[in-house]
Enzyme design. Structure first.
Site, PDB file in Angstrom:
ATOM      1  CE  LYS A  35      -4.529  -1.411   1.944  1.00 33.11           C
ATOM      2  NZ  LYS A  35      -5.427  -1.331   3.347  1.00 33.11           N
ATOM      3  CG  PHE A 150     -19.846  10.286  12.403  1.00 31.66           C
ATOM      4  CD1 PHE A 150     -20.344   9.546  13.231  1.00 31.66           C
ATOM      5  CD2 PHE A 150     -19.177  11.217  13.819  1.00 31.66           C
ATOM      6  CE1 PHE A 150     -20.396   9.148  14.667  1.00 31.66           C
ATOM      7  CE2 PHE A 150     -19.459  11.087  15.172  1.00 31.66           C
ATOM      8  CZ  PHE A 150     -19.584  10.262  15.457  1.00 31.66           C
ATOM      9  NE  ARG A 152     -22.623   9.691   3.822  1.00 29.38           N
ATOM     10  CZ  ARG A 152     -23.169  10.677   3.184  1.00 29.38           C
ATOM     11  NH1 ARG A 152     -24.276  10.507   2.942  1.00 29.38           N
ATOM     12  NH2 ARG A 152     -23.063  11.809   2.566  1.00 29.38           N
ATOM     13  N   GLY A 255     -25.252  -3.292   3.497  1.00 34.34           N
ATOM     14  CA  GLY A 255     -23.680  -3.841   3.299  1.00 34.34           C
ATOM     15  C   GLY A 255     -23.258  -3.602   4.651  1.00 34.34           C
ATOM     16  CB  CYS A 258     -19.495   0.614   9.013  1.00 32.10           C
ATOM     17  SG  CYS A 258     -17.679   0.598   8.926  1.00 32.10           S
ATOM     18  CE  LYS A 318     -21.996   4.184   0.147  1.00 34.98           C
ATOM     19  NZ  LYS A 318     -21.767   5.290   1.087  1.00 34.98           N
TER      20      LYS A 318
HETATM   21  N1  NAI Z   1     -14.905   2.061   5.912  1.00 35.74           N
HETATM   22  C1  NAI Z   1     -15.664   2.906   6.790  1.00 35.74           C
HETATM   23  O1  NAI Z   1     -16.394   3.453   6.375  1.00 35.74           O
HETATM   24  C2  NAI Z   1     -15.371   3.390   7.868  1.00 35.74           C
HETATM   25  C3  NAI Z   1     -15.138   2.762   8.642  1.00 35.74           C
HETATM   26  N2  NAI Z   1     -14.671   3.275  10.157  1.00 35.74           N
HETATM   27  C4  NAI Z   1     -13.471   2.738  10.695  1.00 35.74           C
HETATM   28  O2  NAI Z   1     -12.363   2.907  11.231  1.00 35.74           O
HETATM   29  C5  NAI Z   1     -11.708   1.831  11.130  1.00 35.74           C
HETATM   30  C6  NAI Z   1     -10.572   1.942  10.128  1.00 35.74           C
HETATM   31  O3  NAI Z   1     -12.134   0.872   9.023  1.00 35.74           O
HETATM   32  P1  NAI Z   1     -11.398   1.418   7.133  1.00 35.74           P
HETATM   33  O4  NAI Z   1     -10.433   1.927   7.140  1.00 35.74           O
HETATM   34  O5  NAI Z   1     -12.470   0.706   6.924  1.00 35.74           O
HETATM   35  O6  NAI Z   1     -10.321  -0.176   7.759  1.00 35.74           O
HETATM   36  P2  NAI Z   1      -9.150  -0.522   6.772  1.00 35.74           P
HETATM   37  O7  NAI Z   1      -9.545  -3.036   6.288  1.00 35.74           O
HETATM   38  O8  NAI Z   1      -9.326  -0.451   5.539  1.00 35.74           O
HETATM   39  O9  NAI Z   1      -7.469  -0.307   6.921  1.00 35.74           O
HETATM   40  C7  NAI Z   1      -6.900  -0.253   8.221  1.00 35.74           C
HETATM   41  C8  NAI Z   1      -5.554  -0.710   7.659  1.00 35.74           C
HETATM   42  O10 NAI Z   1      -4.817  -0.403   8.724  1.00 35.74           O
HETATM   43  C9  NAI Z   1      -3.770  -0.833   8.576  1.00 35.74           C
HETATM   44  N3  NAI Z   1      -2.757  -1.403   9.907  1.00 35.74           N
HETATM   45  C10 NAI Z   1      -3.301  -2.681  10.821  1.00 35.74           C
HETATM   46  N4  NAI Z   1      -2.430  -2.907  11.639  1.00 35.74           N
HETATM   47  C11 NAI Z   1      -1.321  -1.862  11.854  1.00 35.74           C
HETATM   48  C12 NAI Z   1      -0.466  -1.737  11.898  1.00 35.74           C
HETATM   49  N5  NAI Z   1      -0.018  -1.401  13.385  1.00 35.74           N
HETATM   50  N6  NAI Z   1       0.009  -0.550  11.355  1.00 35.74           N
HETATM   51  C13 NAI Z   1       0.124   0.257  10.438  1.00 35.74           C
HETATM   52  N7  NAI Z   1      -0.803  -0.434  10.527  1.00 35.74           N
HETATM   53  C14 NAI Z   1      -1.974  -0.586  10.353  1.00 35.74           C
HETATM   54  C15 NAI Z   1      -3.870  -2.280   8.158  1.00 35.74           C
HETATM   55  O11 NAI Z   1      -2.734  -2.774   7.209  1.00 35.74           O
HETATM   56  C16 NAI Z   1      -4.871  -1.564   7.064  1.00 35.74           C
HETATM   57  O12 NAI Z   1      -4.118  -1.046   5.771  1.00 35.74           O
HETATM   58  C17 NAI Z   1     -12.367   0.779  11.735  1.00 35.74           C
HETATM   59  O13 NAI Z   1     -12.772   0.796  12.478  1.00 35.74           O
HETATM   60  C18 NAI Z   1     -13.800   1.412  11.547  1.00 35.74           C
HETATM   61  O14 NAI Z   1     -14.893   0.612  11.661  1.00 35.74           O
HETATM   62  C19 NAI Z   1     -15.466   4.724  10.690  1.00 35.74           C
HETATM   63  C20 NAI Z   1     -16.523   5.007  10.163  1.00 35.74           C
HETATM   64  C21 NAI Z   1     -16.747   5.005   8.473  1.00 35.74           C
HETATM   65  O1  UGA Z   2     -19.013   3.758  10.668  1.00 38.99           O
HETATM   66  C1  UGA Z   2     -19.037   3.454   9.221  1.00 38.99           C
HETATM   67  O2  UGA Z   2     -18.562   2.902   8.767  1.00 38.99           O
HETATM   68  C2  UGA Z   2     -19.841   4.146   7.975  1.00 38.99           C
HETATM   69  O3  UGA Z   2     -20.642   3.540   8.180  1.00 38.99           O
HETATM   70  C3  UGA Z   2     -21.744   4.195   7.282  1.00 38.99           C
HETATM   71  O4  UGA Z   2     -21.428   4.339   5.797  1.00 38.99           O
HETATM   72  P1  UGA Z   2     -21.312   3.472   5.009  1.00 38.99           P
HETATM   73  O5  UGA Z   2     -21.089   1.951   5.540  1.00 38.99           O
HETATM   74  O6  UGA Z   2     -19.288   3.716   4.327  1.00 38.99           O
HETATM   75  O7  UGA Z   2     -22.843   4.078   3.973  1.00 38.99           O
HETATM   76  P2  UGA Z   2     -24.620   3.891   4.149  1.00 38.99           P
HETATM   77  O8  UGA Z   2     -24.282   4.865   2.748  1.00 38.99           O
HETATM   78  O9  UGA Z   2     -23.935   4.559   5.113  1.00 38.99           O
HETATM   79  O10 UGA Z   2     -24.716   3.369   2.980  1.00 38.99           O
HETATM   80  C4  UGA Z   2     -24.678   1.520   4.526  1.00 38.99           C
HETATM   81  C5  UGA Z   2     -25.233   0.729   3.007  1.00 38.99           C
HETATM   82  O11 UGA Z   2     -26.765   0.701   4.066  1.00 38.99           O
HETATM   83  C6  UGA Z   2     -27.504   0.912   2.829  1.00 38.99           C
HETATM   84  N1  UGA Z   2     -28.630   1.506   2.693  1.00 38.99           N
HETATM   85  C7  UGA Z   2     -28.321   3.526   2.788  1.00 38.99           C
HETATM   86  C8  UGA Z   2     -28.926   4.239   2.790  1.00 38.99           C
HETATM   87  C9  UGA Z   2     -30.935   3.689   2.724  1.00 38.99           C
HETATM   88  O12 UGA Z   2     -31.410   4.651   2.768  1.00 38.99           O
HETATM   89  N2  UGA Z   2     -30.652   2.145   2.733  1.00 38.99           N
HETATM   90  C10 UGA Z   2     -30.179   1.889   2.290  1.00 38.99           C
HETATM   91  O13 UGA Z   2     -29.866   0.160   2.374  1.00 38.99           O
HETATM   92  C11 UGA Z   2     -26.081   0.864   1.774  1.00 38.99           C
HETATM   93  O14 UGA Z   2     -26.443   0.464   0.455  1.00 38.99           O
HETATM   94  C12 UGA Z   2     -25.082   0.404   2.195  1.00 38.99           C
HETATM   95  O15 UGA Z   2     -25.323  -0.943   2.042  1.00 38.99           O
HETATM   96  C13 UGA Z   2     -22.295   5.745   8.696  1.00 38.99           C
HETATM   97  O16 UGA Z   2     -23.215   6.102   6.976  1.00 38.99           O
HETATM   98  C14 UGA Z   2     -21.051   6.429   8.836  1.00 38.99           C
HETATM   99  O17 UGA Z   2     -21.830   7.420   9.173  1.00 38.99           O
HETATM  100  C15 UGA Z   2     -20.066   5.693   9.145  1.00 38.99           C
HETATM  101  O18 UGA Z   2     -19.531   6.425   9.161  1.00 38.99           O
END
Ligand code: NAI
Ligand code: UGA
Length: 446
Positions: A35, A150, A152, A255, A258, A318
């Protein structure tokens, strides 16, 4: 300010880039050297609209750098942001292995005071555990801040630069000005609270949004039986400001990495203090069942699926993301394969990720939506990619063996379907087009 962001996933990379845009000096660290190599070449390891342009801009202005060396990066920074994954354990609880690993490394690298800010979604009490863990490895002073994220996926940059609110959980009030300064320019709407409440705000928010989705999906299922149209119902409900119009889009359920993980984790957090979160358990159950309405509707139109060919439009959980974690498409495709169908799959961005996780001799990979539809008995739309809205539906009907369109995201209007000859099923809306002749042709083919 000098920042290190640990983890260059959807949250870490977007946050790092946006903090750099805000004028801070940011090092984005990941233990995955592939990465980091890509990022140094200005190539994003994730698909997120606009991210590569911002990486390039920040690199050019020398506010952003990438490194696999966590300890050296920590030593050069004042604020360390934890953005590593917190996936689900088999019992639903959050797996804190990556958090603990990163915390230990931070502690070992410390040569002076640091602020450690957790953006990863972590169960209530985790920041206290992080604090205890760091104290075990270092004599240096530090502060812990909970700053849940927060954003998306698909609109992550806009969400980060213009959030509805920023939540800051801290127990040292002296940190508040620094935290406000760090987020300056994003929003004035900064809510400062204690650490445990901040941790809970994140889970409660995701659980509430998931509840809205399962609620409208159950209303949709009832609408189908009583002849109402859920899109009209949602619009009418949403006009009440107490309800709000967002997250009332009925479909095949939520799905992603999160909602499924965080709803299960909150059920566990409650269970650990002997509280049964009955409402949230139902939300999860409703969501699990909702995706299979695609299969029921296929049966309704086609009878047995053995020997049929089914086109799938959309594999990502999504639109505007390549993320297939917990995507409804996975279980739907597996069910179709188990029922003996040949499945033609199309997704503009997520097909490679999907295929890495699941492949099967009954699957055919397509480069265009029209290719997935051609000669198919039915097409199922599972992700509402905007390009699918503009498909020529008259041409689609002509190219299919049997023109059944199952719209799992209510993308098409009645006007678009009328006159196409398609048999059209959506979610919580009246079916359009007849079934005449179809059952007979399938029976003949089997
Ligand atoms: N994906 C999303 O839309 C959102 C995610 N979150 C939360 O944020 C957190 C991260 O989520 P994502 O970004 O989706 O995860 P991700 O799985 O896409 O990325 C996590 C990264 O951390 C790296 N990593 C793990 N351990 C490490 C270490 N010791 N040193 C350096 N790098 C390390 C991994 O290699 C990976 O690239 C989770 O707790 C998730 O629930 C919160 C809001 C939105
Ligand atoms: O904690 C997280 O990771 C994030 O989870 C969601 O964000 P995300 O999963 O990226 O996407 P959303 O737009 O929320 O959609 C989630 C799922 O719900 C579905 N969805 C959303 C809205 C709706 O009205 N109906 C519905 O079926 C979408 O198709 C998708 O599968 C939250 O919206 C974020 O605020 C949060 O930070």
């Amino acid at each position: 300010m000098k920042l290190t962001v640990i983890g260059t996933g959807y949250v870490g990379l977007v946050s790092g880039v946006c903090f750099a845009l805000g004028g801070h000096h940011v090092i984005c660290v990941d233990k995955d050297e592939e990465k980091i190599k890509k990022l140094k070449q200005m190539e994003s390891p994730i698909y997120e609209p606009g991210i590569e342009e911002l990486i390039e801009l920040n690199l050019r202005e020398e506010r952003l750098s990438f490194s696999a060396d966590l300890q050296a990066s920590v030593r050069r920074s004042d604020i360390i942001i934890l953005a590593v994954g917190t996936p689900s354990l088999p019992n639903g609880e959050a797996d804190l292995t990556y958090i603990e690993g990163a915390a230990a490394e931070i502690a070992k690298a410390m040569e002076g005071h640091k602020i450690i800010m957790t953006k990863s979604t972590v169960p209530v009490g985790t920041n206290e555990k992080i604090s205890q863990m760091i104290s075990k490895y270092t004599q240096h002073s530090f502060d812990i801040v909970s700053a849940p994220e927060f954003l998306r996926e698909g609109s992550a940059i806009r969400d980060t630069l213009h959030p509805d609110r920023i939540i800051i959980g801290l127990d040292n009030p002296e940190l508040e000005p620094t935290m406000r300064e760090l987020h300056k320019g994003f929003t004035e709407n900064v809510f400062v609270t204690d650490i445990r409440s901040a941790e809970m705000i994140k889970y409660a928010s995701n659980a509430f949004l998931a509840t809205k989705i399962s609620f409208i999906n159950e209303i949709a299922n009832i609408c189908e039986k009583v002849g109402a149209d859920v899109t009209e119902v949602a619009q009418g409900m949403g006009m009440d400001q107490r309800i709000g119009s967002s997250f009332l889009q009925a479909g095949i359920g939520y799905g992603g990495s999160c909602f499924p993980k965080d709803t299960n984790a909150l059920i566990q957090i409650a269970g650990n203090v002997d509280y049964e979160f009955k409402l949230l358990k139902s939300v999860v159950e409703v969501n699990k069942g909702q995706r299979f309405m695609i299969i029921s509707k296929l049966h309704e139109s086609l009878g047995s699926l053995r020997g049929s060919t089914i086109g799938i439009w959309g594999l990502a959980f999504k639109p505007n993301t390549d993320d297939v974690r917990e995507a409804p498409a996975r279980e739907i495709v597996e069910a179709l394969v188990a029922e003996g169908a040949t499945v033609k799959l199309y997704d503009p961005i997520a097909a490679t990720n999907f295929r890495q996780q699941y492949d099967h001799p009954q699957l055919r990979w397509c480069n265009l939506p029209e290719e997935a539809a051609e000669g198919s008995d039915a097409v199922c739309l599972l992700t509402d990619w905007s390009l699918l809205k503009d498909i020529d539906l008259h041409q689609l009907a002509k190219s299919m063996r049997n023109g059944v369109l199952i719209d799992g995201r209510n993308v098409y209007s009645k006007e678009q379907i009328e006159g196409t000859g398609l048999v059209y099923h959506s979610v919580g809306r009246p079916q359009m087009g007849g079934l005449s002749g179809y059952s007979a042709s399938v029976a003949g083919a089997v």
